[in-house]
Design an enzyme around this catalytic site. Structure first.
Site, mmCIF file in Angstrom:
data_model
loop_
_atom_site.group_PDB
_atom_site.id
_atom_site.type_symbol
_atom_site.label_atom_id
_atom_site.label_comp_id
_atom_site.label_asym_id
_atom_site.label_seq_id
_atom_site.Cartn_x
_atom_site.Cartn_y
_atom_site.Cartn_z
ATOM 1 N N GLU A 163 83.734 64.481 0.962
ATOM 2 C CA GLU A 163 85.059 64.709 0.388
ATOM 3 C C GLU A 163 85.719 63.372 0.091
ATOM 4 O O GLU A 163 85.733 62.491 0.930
ATOM 5 C CB GLU A 163 85.894 65.501 1.406
ATOM 6 C CG GLU A 163 87.226 65.952 0.879
ATOM 7 C CD GLU A 163 87.096 66.548 -0.512
ATOM 8 O OE1 GLU A 163 86.452 67.585 -0.642
ATOM 9 O OE2 GLU A 163 87.625 65.957 -1.474
ATOM 10 N N LYS A 222 79.325 58.030 -0.013
ATOM 11 C CA LYS A 222 80.625 58.231 0.639
ATOM 12 C C LYS A 222 81.009 56.997 1.455
ATOM 13 O O LYS A 222 82.132 56.487 1.353
ATOM 14 C CB LYS A 222 80.551 59.479 1.527
ATOM 15 C CG LYS A 222 81.709 59.676 2.455
ATOM 16 C CD LYS A 222 82.991 60.015 1.734
ATOM 17 C CE LYS A 222 84.141 60.034 2.706
ATOM 18 N NZ LYS A 222 85.378 60.522 2.166
ATOM 19 N N CYS A 278 89.408 56.921 8.062
ATOM 20 C CA CYS A 278 88.121 56.693 7.400
ATOM 21 C C CYS A 278 87.695 55.246 7.244
ATOM 22 O O CYS A 278 86.562 54.903 7.559
ATOM 23 C CB CYS A 278 88.140 57.345 6.017
ATOM 24 S SG CYS A 278 88.062 59.127 6.130
HETATM 25 C C1 UDX Z 1 87.479 64.496 8.392
HETATM 26 C C2 UDX Z 1 85.983 64.374 8.321
HETATM 27 O O1 UDX Z 1 85.406 65.529 8.716
HETATM 28 C C3 UDX Z 1 85.558 63.107 8.942
HETATM 29 O O2 UDX Z 1 84.184 62.964 8.974
HETATM 30 C C4 UDX Z 1 86.130 62.097 8.062
HETATM 31 O O3 UDX Z 1 85.615 60.846 8.280
HETATM 32 C C5 UDX Z 1 87.629 62.131 8.244
HETATM 33 O O4 UDX Z 1 88.057 63.356 7.819
HETATM 34 P P1 UDX Z 1 89.458 65.358 9.619
HETATM 35 O O5 UDX Z 1 89.503 66.672 8.911
HETATM 36 O O6 UDX Z 1 90.412 64.315 9.158
HETATM 37 O O7 UDX Z 1 87.983 64.790 9.557
HETATM 38 O O8 UDX Z 1 89.503 65.480 11.158
HETATM 39 P P2 UDX Z 1 90.476 66.322 12.051
HETATM 40 O O9 UDX Z 1 91.781 66.484 11.374
HETATM 41 O O10 UDX Z 1 90.381 65.734 13.407
HETATM 42 O O11 UDX Z 1 89.809 67.777 12.036
HETATM 43 C C6 UDX Z 1 88.616 68.109 12.633
HETATM 44 C C7 UDX Z 1 88.774 69.490 13.277
HETATM 45 O O12 UDX Z 1 87.520 69.923 13.773
HETATM 46 C C8 UDX Z 1 89.757 69.528 14.444
HETATM 47 O O13 UDX Z 1 90.752 70.484 14.186
HETATM 48 C C9 UDX Z 1 88.878 69.922 15.632
HETATM 49 O O14 UDX Z 1 89.559 70.753 16.556
HETATM 50 C C10 UDX Z 1 87.745 70.646 14.958
HETATM 51 N N1 UDX Z 1 86.515 70.714 15.755
HETATM 52 C C11 UDX Z 1 85.994 69.589 16.286
HETATM 53 C C12 UDX Z 1 85.885 71.944 15.942
HETATM 54 O O15 UDX Z 1 86.359 72.968 15.474
HETATM 55 N N2 UDX Z 1 84.734 71.982 16.667
HETATM 56 C C13 UDX Z 1 84.184 70.884 17.213
HETATM 57 O O16 UDX Z 1 83.133 70.964 17.848
HETATM 58 C C14 UDX Z 1 84.839 69.642 17.015
HETATM 59 C C1 UDX Z 2 90.540 57.196 1.943
HETATM 60 C C2 UDX Z 2 89.869 57.263 0.572
HETATM 61 O O1 UDX Z 2 90.778 56.836 -0.440
HETATM 62 C C3 UDX Z 2 89.384 58.670 0.291
HETATM 63 O O2 UDX Z 2 88.677 58.730 -0.936
HETATM 64 C C4 UDX Z 2 88.486 59.120 1.428
HETATM 65 O O3 UDX Z 2 88.089 60.458 1.240
HETATM 66 C C5 UDX Z 2 89.194 58.982 2.759
HETATM 67 O O4 UDX Z 2 89.663 57.646 2.936
HETATM 68 P P1 UDX Z 2 92.932 57.833 2.899
HETATM 69 O O5 UDX Z 2 92.526 57.052 4.097
HETATM 70 O O6 UDX Z 2 93.472 59.200 3.085
HETATM 71 O O7 UDX Z 2 91.702 57.996 1.890
HETATM 72 O O8 UDX Z 2 94.048 57.008 2.086
HETATM 73 P P2 UDX Z 2 94.034 55.769 1.087
HETATM 74 O O9 UDX Z 2 94.990 56.075 0.020
HETATM 75 O O10 UDX Z 2 92.676 55.390 0.670
HETATM 76 O O11 UDX Z 2 94.689 54.605 1.954
HETATM 77 C C6 UDX Z 2 94.034 54.044 3.073
HETATM 78 C C7 UDX Z 2 94.862 52.932 3.662
HETATM 79 O O12 UDX Z 2 94.868 51.800 2.796
HETATM 80 C C8 UDX Z 2 96.329 53.292 3.883
HETATM 81 O O13 UDX Z 2 96.769 52.758 5.105
HETATM 82 C C9 UDX Z 2 97.027 52.623 2.732
HETATM 83 O O14 UDX Z 2 98.355 52.333 3.010
HETATM 84 C C10 UDX Z 2 96.201 51.377 2.565
HETATM 85 N N1 UDX Z 2 96.272 50.790 1.216
HETATM 86 C C11 UDX Z 2 95.792 51.474 0.142
HETATM 87 C C12 UDX Z 2 96.815 49.522 1.037
HETATM 88 O O15 UDX Z 2 97.252 48.879 1.985
HETATM 89 N N2 UDX Z 2 96.862 48.987 -0.227
HETATM 90 C C13 UDX Z 2 96.391 49.653 -1.320
HETATM 91 O O16 UDX Z 2 96.457 49.097 -2.434
HETATM 92 C C14 UDX Z 2 95.837 50.948 -1.121
#
Ligand code: UDX
Ligand code: UDX
Length: 467
Positions: A163, A222, A278
């Protein structure tokens, strides 16, 4: 067309929740069940009041309102959802390991593995298992091995479908993605599984934006995409330090280089550092993979992106401490923003946490205001640091209801998140309520420096020469 009728997604987090909501909205004939081991999270997704969904994303309420109860369901019945599904997305978190081999670097896959085992144990009919979580290259093989040892001997296909949504713009990114990436096996069964997932996205994504690859390319793309994005932020942040000592202005430099169409204008915003779940995690993971193949030069190259980011946060905190004559003890610093970026309530790896830690080490008092982050989350982040007790954090850090309340009697204001609303504050009112001289540290280059200086603030901005 349309062979998938039932989807299950394990993990109702920042990725699973919005992604499944949009799939359900766009594919009303597919039943989408999102499950999570955290029952409280499922209950929150099922709340009547949509403003109380467990994650905040602009536009998400409307999508959930349309699909929830029609073909989108949030459930704690994990086994039932697995049994019913033709396609299962794994969207659980994969944090950096905090123990053992690869500690501090590799991704912790214990939850992904647990999901694979549960699917293997429960399934009684063929399934397509889709990796949505960001995973190290070749994780699909591990998932496949586990599934192949399933007691029921049903057939499984494993796809990688990373994603790319960014938080704060998740719904827009999902509705209008730059690309959808699907990796699968190259044999006929693998290709059929890829096609089944392609058909789901085709409901709203133009075919030319759906890229299909082998599994390993998809997984590695990714990690690489996040590494490249983070690298741009670290690159501009490294130049910001040079600007501060030479008198160049980072915003002018960013604009000048970003207008080169080969470089492009995005991700050139200098800041107190990148945060989020991430960037750091994925780069460390990449570094770990490189080292495990003895590619030390490649590993060192990417590791530097993370080091510059930590340096940027540290130097921001140090600037505050130095400007307060190294006596921060007992002085109040107002924090505007706690989330890692605007338009999200997510605080994972937020630079605000690291800056707070450095200031609390100097015994500063903090007054934090963030429009979307709940008070208990701020304290949880602080308690997680472990170098102060929970009681200390309660005593030293106060969470304010408004920016005005946070800034009252403060010696300095620090902008940590680029929330638009900070631009329309009554800064004259804030100035008159603060200790003098009133210092302002803009960690996002969000505010109008000249206008604030006119009011009387001493303004330190990223990549601009200091007063
Ligand atoms: C995602 C991606 O999956 C991760 O790999 C990526 O790098 C960051 O974004 P994200 O959706 O942001 O993760 O994580 P989080 O908001 O913590 O949600 C994960 C969910 O999975 C939680 O609600 C947790 O309770 C659930 N979970 C975890 C399960 O249902 N079963 C498990 O065994 C572990
Ligand atoms: C990132 C990737 O953009 C997305 O494609 C992936 O799926 C998950 O990780 P996210 O972490 O949600 O997404 O936000 P992003 O907008 O990428 O910003 C990441 C961090 O970089 C933030 O703290 C943001 O403030 C910072 N940032 C971003 C800067 O400091 N300067 C910039 O110009 C852009």
């Amino acid at each position: 067309m349309g062979r998938i009728k039932n989807i299950c997604c394990i993990g109702a987090g920042y990725v699973g929740g919005p992604t499944m909501s949009v799939i359900a909205q766009k594919c009303p004939n597919i039943r989408v069940v999102v499950v999570d081991s955290n029952e409280a999270r499922i209950a929150a997704w099922n709340q009547e009041d949509l403003s109380q969904l467990p994650i905040y994303e602009p536009g998400l309420e409307q999508v959930v309102a349309e699909a929830r109860g029609r073909n989108l369901f949030f459930s704690k019945e994990v086994n039932q959802a697995i049994l019913d599904a033709d396609m299962i997305f794994i969207s659980v978190n994969t944090p950096t390991k905090t123990y053992g081999e690869g500690k501090g670097m590799a991704a912790d896959l214990k939850w992904v593995e647990a999901c694979a085992r549960q699917i293997a144990d429960v399934a009684t009919s063929p399934k397509i298992v889709v990796e949505k979580s960001t995973l190290p290259v070749r994780t699909a093989q591990a998932i496949k091995d586990i599934l192949q040892n399933s007691p029921s001997k049903v057939s499984f296909q494993v796809l990688s479908n990373p994603e790319f949504l960014a938080e704060g713009t998740a719904v827009q990114d999902l509705l209008n993605p730059d690309r959808v990436l699907i990796g699968g096996d190259q044999d006929p069964e693998g290709q059929a599984a890829i096609q089944a997932l392609v058909e789901i996205y085709q409901a709203w994504v133009p075919m030319e934006k759906i890229l299909t690859t082998n599994v390993w390319s998809s997984e590695l793309s990714k990690l690489t995409a996040n590494a490249f994005l983070a690298q741009r932020v670290s690159s501009i942040n490294s130049v910001s330090e040079l600007c501060e000592v030479t008198g160049a202005d980072i915003e002018e430099v960013a604009k000048a280089i970003g207008t080169d169409s080969r470089i492009g204008p995005k991700f050139l915003k200098a800041s107190v550092g990148f945060g989020g779940s991430c960037f750091q995690k994925d780069i460390l993971n990449l570094v770990y993979i490189c080292r495990s193949f003895q590619l030390h030069e490649v590993a060192d190259y990417w590791e530097q992106v993370v080091k510059i980011n930590a340096h940027q946060r540290e130097r921001f905190a140090k600037k505050i401490i130095k400007s307060l004559y190294y006596t921060v003890n007992g002085k109040t610093i107002a924090f505007l923003g706690w989330a890692f970026k605007k338009d999200t309530n997510d605080t994972r790896e937020s630079p605000a946490i690291y800056v707070a830690d450095a200031l609390l080490d100097e015994r500063a008092l903090l007054a934090v205001y963030d429009p979307k982050v709940a008070e208990e989350k701020i304290y949880r982040d602080l308690d997680f640091l472990e170098n102060r007790s929970s009681e200390d954090n309660k005593r030293l850090v106060q969470v304010a209801e408004s920016a005005y309340e946070a800034c009252k009697d403060a010696s300095a204001v620090a902008v940590l998140t680029e929330w638009e609303e900070f631009n329309s504050l009554d800064w004259e009112r804030i100035y008159s309520s603060m200790q003098k001289p009133a210092l302002l540290f803009d960690g996002r280059n969000l505010l109008n420096k000249q206008a604030l200086e006119k009011i009387g603030f001493i303004v330190h901005a990223i990549g601009k020469s200091s007063p």
